[in-house]
Design a protein around this motif. Structure first.
Motif, mmCIF file in Angstrom:
data_model
loop_
_atom_site.group_PDB
_atom_site.id
_atom_site.type_symbol
_atom_site.label_atom_id
_atom_site.label_comp_id
_atom_site.label_asym_id
_atom_site.label_seq_id
_atom_site.Cartn_x
_atom_site.Cartn_y
_atom_site.Cartn_z
ATOM 1 N N ARG A 69 0.884 -1.110 0.100
ATOM 2 C CA ARG A 69 0.008 -0.174 0.015
ATOM 3 C C ARG A 69 0.893 1.055 0.031
ATOM 4 O O ARG A 69 0.497 2.430 -0.453
ATOM 5 C CB ARG A 69 -1.068 -0.002 1.208
ATOM 6 C CG ARG A 69 -1.986 -1.288 1.139
ATOM 7 C CD ARG A 69 -2.767 -1.548 2.380
ATOM 8 N NE ARG A 69 -3.632 -0.285 2.453
ATOM 9 C CZ ARG A 69 -3.725 0.640 3.598
ATOM 10 N NH1 ARG A 69 -2.667 0.428 4.393
ATOM 11 N NH2 ARG A 69 -4.487 1.331 3.634
ATOM 12 N N GLU A 122 -3.475 8.077 6.250
ATOM 13 C CA GLU A 122 -2.939 7.824 4.995
ATOM 14 C C GLU A 122 -2.860 9.217 4.069
ATOM 15 O O GLU A 122 -2.125 9.610 3.251
ATOM 16 C CB GLU A 122 -3.844 6.786 4.588
ATOM 17 C CG GLU A 122 -3.300 6.776 2.822
ATOM 18 C CD GLU A 122 -4.003 5.509 2.211
ATOM 19 O OE1 GLU A 122 -4.540 5.326 1.090
ATOM 20 O OE2 GLU A 122 -3.855 4.341 2.806
ATOM 21 N N TRP A 318 0.889 -0.724 6.519
ATOM 22 C CA TRP A 318 0.890 -0.583 5.213
ATOM 23 C C TRP A 318 1.281 -1.546 4.283
ATOM 24 O O TRP A 318 1.481 -1.599 3.107
ATOM 25 C CB TRP A 318 2.023 0.563 4.694
ATOM 26 C CG TRP A 318 1.674 1.936 5.385
ATOM 27 C CD1 TRP A 318 2.038 2.325 6.702
ATOM 28 C CD2 TRP A 318 0.977 3.000 4.884
ATOM 29 N NE1 TRP A 318 1.586 3.548 6.960
ATOM 30 C CE2 TRP A 318 0.772 3.979 5.892
ATOM 31 C CE3 TRP A 318 0.193 3.264 3.693
ATOM 32 C CZ2 TRP A 318 0.105 5.079 5.579
ATOM 33 C CZ3 TRP A 318 -0.541 4.394 3.239
ATOM 34 C CH2 TRP A 318 -0.646 5.360 4.233
#
Length: 319
Positions: A69, A122, A318
């Motif tokens: 991610r 994020e 992540w």
């Protein structure tokens, strides 16, 4: 454009300072010798700067397998910025921070502390990554290498001043006299350092602006800067304290005891940077859809330590 003009003006001022001191203290010969030696030292450091600084902070490379991610987020932002995908590194350090290094966009690397990934949303991580990509896009590593070269050369000229004993390298009398020479030897490196720090602060403002334009969301970076400043308190970055010369690379000052936009600080005051980003946000309006719209990354706002790190046994939100 104002940031670029200011950087050019400061570089011109440092160049003029170097040339003037060279003639006064060392004459033409002393100036040339000091400049050649300083250039050689700094070119070597620039050529190897990415490996040196990453090793200095024990940064570990990560790819799409370790942190898919984060990798996709960075790739999406790099695409927006028109840059190749930089190498990604993680630093197992509780103090939240990040930096970029590399002598060109093709050789660039972005390193993030695990503390940043643990504590930031994020959206905020996107703002930080975009800021580092802006440094790469602006070739700030090259700019800072030039200033380091000139500052190093000025320092070496000051040492030549002692060797020449108040006379130029061509045997002519120094118009400032012995006392003036001593003052010049002492004050010239300080003046060079002040200009060098001013250039570094100017590049931080410019990276904030361009990073905000990459995401289209200045407030995400503003929020990240405030949280980074807050969460770094009480978390000592041992590697940065042991190697303070690398402090200017980080998005916020990693060193303890330096919390003001002072004369010798490599970073502007965080509140000044946030204020500039708020002004930018007011001009460009909210981001489309209320988010940075980075492709291929599902929202995970407020994530904190939800999954294991696959490198070093740490936990990775992540992955």
């Amino acid at each position: 454009m104002a940031g670029y003009f200011r950087t050019a003006l400061l570089l011109a001022a440092m160049t003029a300072l170097f040339v003037g001191i060279g003639f006064v203290i060392g004459g033409e010969q002393g100036m040339i010798i000091a400049f050649v030696v300083a250039c050689g030292m700094n070119i070597f450091a620039w050529w190897n700067s990415d490996r040196v600084v990453l090793g200095m902070h024990n940064a570990q490379p990560i790819g799409p397998e370790e942190a898919p991610r984060l990798y996709e987020l960075t790739a999406g932002l790099a695409g927006r910025a028109g840059l190749p995908m930089p190498a990604l590194y993680v630093i197992h350090e509780d103090q939240p921070n990040a930096f970029a290094t590399g002598r060109s966009p093709e050789r660039a690397a972005v390193a993030v502390n695990t503390g940043l990934l643990d504590m930031m949303s994020e959206r905020e991580v996107a703002g930080v990554i975009a800021h580092e990509l802006a440094h790469i896009k602006n070739r700030d590593t090259l700019i800072m290498t030039i200033t380091a070269t000139l500052a190093g050369a000025i320092g070496m000229l000051a040492q030549f001043g002692f060797l020449f004993g108040g006379r130029g390298g061509d045997g002519r009398s120094n118009p400032f006299g012995p006392i003036g020479t001593i003052l010049l030897i002492v004050l010239a490196p300080i003046a060079a350092m002040i200009v060098q720090m001013a250039i570094s602060r100017s590049r931080e403002y410019e990276a904030d602006r361009i990073g905000a334009e990459i995401t289209g969301d200045p407030r995400s970076l503003a929020s990240a800067l405030m949280r980074l400043e807050q969460y770094k308190q009480g978390r000592v970055n041992e590697a940065a304290e042991a190697n303070p010369a690398s402090a200017h690379l980080f998005i916020i000052n990693p060193l303890s005891g330096m919390r003001m936009d002072g004369l010798f600080s490599t970073h502007p005051a965080t509140e000044n940077r946030v204020a500039a980003l708020e002004q930018l946000a007011a001009r460009i309006g909210p981001p489309p859809g209320g988010s940075t719209r980075i492709p291929a990354v599902p929202p995970r706002v407020g994530a904190r330590r939800p999954g294991p790190w696959t490198t070093g046994g740490r936990r990775n939100p992540w992955g």
